[in-house]
Design a protein around this motif. Sequence first.
Motif, mmCIF file in Angstrom:
data_model
loop_
_atom_site.group_PDB
_atom_site.id
_atom_site.type_symbol
_atom_site.label_atom_id
_atom_site.label_comp_id
_atom_site.label_asym_id
_atom_site.label_seq_id
_atom_site.Cartn_x
_atom_site.Cartn_y
_atom_site.Cartn_z
ATOM 1 N N CYS A 118 0.853 -1.190 0.000
ATOM 2 C CA CYS A 118 0.000 0.000 0.000
ATOM 3 C C CYS A 118 0.888 1.240 0.000
ATOM 4 N N HIS A 119 0.498 2.213 -0.762
ATOM 5 C CA HIS A 119 1.293 3.428 -0.933
ATOM 6 C C HIS A 119 0.707 4.547 -0.077
ATOM 7 N N PHE A 120 1.348 4.828 1.055
ATOM 8 C CA PHE A 120 0.968 5.957 1.893
ATOM 9 C C PHE A 120 1.693 7.196 1.381
ATOM 10 N N GLN A 121 0.955 8.293 1.229
ATOM 11 C CA GLN A 121 1.545 9.541 0.769
ATOM 12 C C GLN A 121 0.751 10.706 1.344
ATOM 13 N N ARG A 122 1.216 11.913 1.049
ATOM 14 C CA ARG A 122 0.628 13.096 1.673
ATOM 15 C C ARG A 122 -0.880 13.193 1.422
ATOM 16 N N MET A 123 -1.318 12.779 0.259
ATOM 17 C CA MET A 123 -2.740 12.869 -0.074
ATOM 18 C C MET A 123 -3.505 11.580 0.236
ATOM 19 N N LYS A 124 -2.805 10.573 0.729
ATOM 20 C CA LYS A 124 -3.455 9.292 1.048
ATOM 21 C C LYS A 124 -2.786 8.716 2.285
ATOM 22 N N THR A 125 -3.254 9.147 3.459
ATOM 23 C CA THR A 125 -2.610 8.774 4.722
ATOM 24 C C THR A 125 -3.347 7.663 5.448
ATOM 25 N N GLU A 126 -4.381 7.096 4.809
ATOM 26 C CA GLU A 126 -5.171 6.047 5.461
ATOM 27 C C GLU A 126 -5.434 4.903 4.490
ATOM 28 N N TRP A 127 -5.221 3.682 4.977
ATOM 29 C CA TRP A 127 -5.559 2.478 4.215
ATOM 30 C C TRP A 127 -6.257 1.496 5.153
ATOM 31 N N GLY A 128 -7.089 0.671 4.586
ATOM 32 C CA GLY A 128 -7.753 -0.332 5.402
ATOM 33 C C GLY A 128 -8.892 -0.983 4.646
ATOM 34 N N PHE A 129 -9.861 -1.496 5.420
ATOM 35 C CA PHE A 129 -10.911 -2.303 4.821
ATOM 36 C C PHE A 129 -12.286 -1.878 5.350
ATOM 37 N N ALA A 130 -13.117 -1.388 4.434
ATOM 38 C CA ALA A 130 -14.499 -1.080 4.810
ATOM 39 C C ALA A 130 -15.269 -2.357 5.118
ATOM 40 N N ARG A 131 -14.852 -3.476 4.498
ATOM 41 C CA ARG A 131 -15.535 -4.759 4.691
ATOM 42 C C ARG A 131 -14.555 -5.763 5.295
ATOM 43 N N LEU A 132 -14.132 -5.474 6.517
ATOM 44 C CA LEU A 132 -13.170 -6.358 7.174
ATOM 45 C C LEU A 132 -13.794 -7.724 7.463
ATOM 46 N N LEU A 133 -14.955 -7.719 8.139
ATOM 47 C CA LEU A 133 -15.695 -8.945 8.439
ATOM 48 C C LEU A 133 -17.188 -8.635 8.419
ATOM 49 N N PRO A 134 -18.001 -9.536 7.873
ATOM 50 C CA PRO A 134 -19.452 -9.338 7.985
ATOM 51 C C PRO A 134 -19.863 -9.294 9.457
ATOM 52 N N LEU A 135 -20.814 -8.449 9.774
ATOM 53 C CA LEU A 135 -21.249 -8.313 11.163
ATOM 54 C C LEU A 135 -21.752 -9.631 11.735
ATOM 55 N N ASP A 136 -22.471 -10.420 10.940
ATOM 56 C CA ASP A 136 -22.990 -11.679 11.477
ATOM 57 C C ASP A 136 -21.862 -12.668 11.779
ATOM 58 N N VAL A 137 -20.802 -12.645 10.963
ATOM 59 C CA VAL A 137 -19.645 -13.500 11.229
ATOM 60 C C VAL A 137 -18.905 -13.015 12.467
ATOM 61 N N PHE A 138 -18.730 -11.697 12.565
ATOM 62 C CA PHE A 138 -18.041 -11.104 13.707
ATOM 63 C C PHE A 138 -18.761 -11.406 15.024
ATOM 64 N N LYS A 139 -20.087 -11.369 14.987
ATOM 65 C CA LYS A 139 -20.872 -11.532 16.219
ATOM 66 C C LYS A 139 -21.177 -12.988 16.556
ATOM 67 N N GLU A 140 -20.969 -13.911 15.645
ATOM 68 C CA GLU A 140 -21.262 -15.320 15.893
ATOM 69 C C GLU A 140 -20.355 -15.849 17.013
ATOM 70 N N PRO A 141 -20.938 -16.267 18.156
ATOM 71 C CA PRO A 141 -20.114 -16.674 19.308
ATOM 72 C C PRO A 141 -19.106 -17.771 19.000
ATOM 73 N N SER A 142 -19.471 -18.723 18.142
ATOM 74 C CA SER A 142 -18.569 -19.839 17.868
ATOM 75 C C SER A 142 -17.300 -19.407 17.137
ATOM 76 N N ASN A 143 -17.331 -18.233 16.487
ATOM 77 C CA ASN A 143 -16.145 -17.748 15.791
ATOM 78 C C ASN A 143 -15.126 -17.133 16.745
ATOM 79 N N GLY A 144 -15.591 -16.697 17.911
ATOM 80 C CA GLY A 144 -14.684 -16.215 18.943
ATOM 81 C C GLY A 144 -14.190 -14.794 18.795
#
Length: 311
Positions: A118-144
């Motif tokens: 990923c190329h961080f520069q003066r006009m682009k100082t943030e990188w990441g994921f808007a869709r890191l994990l689906p909420l239902d997967v994240f909240k499912e207790p068995s996934n931990g």
Amino acid sequence: MNKQVMFDETSRTIRTTRVHAPLHFVWKIDSYSTLLESKWEKIESGAFEVDGRKWKLTFYPNGDNKRKGEGYISLYLSVLDTEEELPLSWDLFLKFQFLVFDQVNNKYLAIQDVHEVCHFQRMKTEWGFARLLPLDVFKEPSNGYLLDDSCVFGVDIFVVKGATRGDTFSVVTPLTIDKSYSFKIKKFSTLDKESVYSDVFTIQDMKWKLQLYPKGNKKAKDNVSLFLHLDSKLPDHNKVYAKYKLRLIDQVHGKHVEKTLDHGFDNTEGYGFPRFVLQKDVNDASKGYLVKDTIIVDVEINYLSIVKHFS
């Protein structure tokens, strides 16, 4: 040892599992459900340093809707320097990956961009994921990933290796008593100071004070400006988040001016509204804000959270 290498077409990420902890930063978030109830759009970690530069993580507990993250949790890595503080020619190529801790199986889900660099520069100082994990997967207790209302994230930044540092983000339950403070300002029309401060007051064992600019701060000269300051001394890198209301009291009709804000405090400055209310409205006797040359402003803190840094 990593295993179960997966490619996620929706988020364009490569996902693996592993057992060793994040290399550079760990962020624990407590009381996730309360965080949702308080309707915080996002929260930020404290600062951590890698390769001589300070970074932070930003977490959207209900998804970054502006970047098509509806139905997911979102997570970003960003440089703490503002655009103005970075040299025009500054740039940095990074490989980084986020980690989500599976508290049931004691392992980490590692997530990185399919393009890896990923190329961080003066006009682009943030990188990441808007869709890191689906909420239902994240909240499912068995996934931990979300256990006992807590979750743990981490990050590896492949520039240098260093000792792991981290934060714990603890959301205090909604405040129901001793959560408000009123500041009465007499002889308002003859104030000759640029700003006035309230006495220091205590809410949830934290010391605070209000600051009012009767003729507006430098950003809003035709307004009355109002800010909340944290007056408690915090350890380095720690931060307090507050969700609060600032009010100008209508002493005649009960039609108060009220504005809500959530922000992180770290002893550096106050946060509020430069354009809280127009001066002409305050001075208009029919509106009920100025009575016997006195105005009343108050603050109501409804949620508090504490980011505690550890190393």
